[in-house]
Design a protein around this motif. Sequence first.
Motif, short mmCIF file in Angstrom:
data_model
loop_
_atom_site.label_atom_id
_atom_site.label_comp_id
_atom_site.label_asym_id
_atom_site.label_seq_id
_atom_site.Cartn_x
_atom_site.Cartn_y
_atom_site.Cartn_z
N GLU A 26 34.64 -59.61 -3.69
CA GLU A 26 33.70 -59.20 -2.64
C GLU A 26 34.08 -57.78 -2.19
O GLU A 26 35.27 -57.46 -2.08
N PRO A 27 33.11 -56.93 -1.91
CA PRO A 27 33.44 -55.58 -1.45
C PRO A 27 34.01 -55.58 -0.04
O PRO A 27 33.59 -56.39 0.81
N GLY A 28 34.98 -54.70 0.21
CA GLY A 28 35.47 -54.49 1.56
C GLY A 28 34.45 -53.74 2.39
O GLY A 28 33.39 -53.33 1.88
N PRO A 29 34.73 -53.51 3.68
CA PRO A 29 33.75 -52.88 4.57
C PRO A 29 33.22 -51.54 4.08
O PRO A 29 32.05 -51.21 4.30
N GLY A 75 29.51 -53.20 1.37
CA GLY A 75 30.28 -53.58 2.55
C GLY A 75 29.55 -53.27 3.84
O GLY A 75 28.56 -52.52 3.85
N SER A 76 30.08 -53.79 4.93
CA SER A 76 29.38 -53.70 6.22
C SER A 76 29.28 -52.29 6.76
O SER A 76 28.39 -51.99 7.57
N ASN A 77 30.17 -51.39 6.35
CA ASN A 77 30.16 -50.02 6.87
C ASN A 77 29.43 -49.02 5.96
O ASN A 77 29.35 -47.84 6.28
N SER A 100 45.14 -52.28 -8.03
CA SER A 100 44.27 -53.45 -7.87
C SER A 100 43.32 -53.60 -9.06
O SER A 100 42.50 -52.72 -9.31
N PRO A 101 43.38 -54.71 -9.80
CA PRO A 101 42.49 -54.89 -10.95
C PRO A 101 41.03 -55.09 -10.57
O PRO A 101 40.17 -55.02 -11.44
N ASP A 102 40.74 -55.29 -9.30
CA ASP A 102 39.35 -55.40 -8.87
C ASP A 102 38.65 -54.04 -8.90
O ASP A 102 37.42 -53.97 -8.82
N HIS A 103 39.45 -52.95 -8.98
CA HIS A 103 38.89 -51.60 -8.85
C HIS A 103 38.84 -50.82 -10.16
O HIS A 103 38.34 -49.70 -10.18
N GLY A 104 39.37 -51.32 -11.25
CA GLY A 104 39.35 -50.59 -12.50
C GLY A 104 37.97 -50.58 -13.14
O GLY A 104 37.13 -51.46 -12.90
N ALA A 105 37.71 -49.59 -14.01
CA ALA A 105 36.39 -49.42 -14.59
C ALA A 105 36.10 -50.34 -15.77
O ALA A 105 34.94 -50.62 -16.07
N THR A 110 32.80 -54.10 -10.82
CA THR A 110 33.97 -53.43 -10.27
C THR A 110 33.69 -52.93 -8.87
O THR A 110 32.53 -52.69 -8.50
N LEU A 111 34.76 -52.77 -8.11
CA LEU A 111 34.65 -52.23 -6.75
C LEU A 111 34.93 -50.74 -6.75
O LEU A 111 35.74 -50.24 -7.54
#
Length: 345
Positions: A26-29, A75-77, A100-105, A110-111
């Motif tokens: 899930e994406p952060g804010p 995200g919310s922001n 963080s492996p959630d952010h790699g291309a 990806t995030l």
Amino acid sequence: MPGKHQAAVLPSAGSPLSVIDRDTPEPGPDEVLIETKAIAVNPVDYYQRDFNRPPVPFYPAVLGEDVAGVIVKVGSNVSNALRPGSRVLAFASSFYQNGSPDHGAFQKQTLAGSERVAPLPDRLSFEEGAVLPLAVLTALSAYTTLGIPIDTKYTPSDKQAILIWGGSSSVGSLAVQSAKTMGFTVYATAGAQNLEYVKTLGAKAVFDYKASDVVSQIANQAKEDDVILRTAHVCVENALQQTLDVLRLTKGDGPAKVAHAPLLPEDMPTLEGTEIKFTFPPTDEEERNKHIYKCFNIWLKDGLSSGTIVPSPRIQVVPGGIGGLNDALNTLKAGVSGTKVVVSV
């Protein structure tokens, strides 16, 4: 239960990439979740895969930086300019995310922080969008590394020139375009087969880097054009000495500045009165995020919208999607010229 998506992960140092299913985050804010449609590869990717340089914090790792795709969640922001369904390109790297492996291309979803995302105009393909992120960030960071704001606008009366060594490379092609927008008279080097292409990107003159008299050719051109050539960006390896040889002939009594995109060699040459710095974004997190925002949400967004910035260099698509990323890295490692290697997802 979270959804799943495919990713090409690095299981351990020196191993090939392996395709697995990962939980979709899930994406952060301040983040967006992107469904990737195209991924471009960079030399740093095979350096990490094969040599653990720069070091991978932990395994399994998701490498990569350059993506284009469609936003799935925000995200919310995040501003209304980025919304689900938007076509975007992004600098989607884990480098500033503690690995963080959630952010790699190198994965299907990806995030990315919203400051690292730019709209992709409908007239451009996802493959064209994917070639831009890391190259844009590196090209523009060269100026701030040297103390030159990226919103600088020289006029012809300023007579400011810049030398881009490696103008047909991924970073070099964006360095040429960005220097042109800033008002520099742009000189660049390239292989003989890419000279005319680099001219189309905005260079006033392009020189064959293999020519035995390339140094004097560049210096003579600067003298003929009556410009001040004291700034350079080295975008390829093994070119610092020749760049300094040019500046020795052109800088006069004034100080010169060189940004160097590859890692600086341990035994690097020097030139009196010349500052040589490794190209890198600001180390302070707040300053870095502001810089990245300017790069993507102002400079690149406006440039792509107006057409003053075009995707470069040329694209070579390697088949296989996520599963083709090993082949894509091997193709890049074997050597390409004036080409960015991409996989379609």
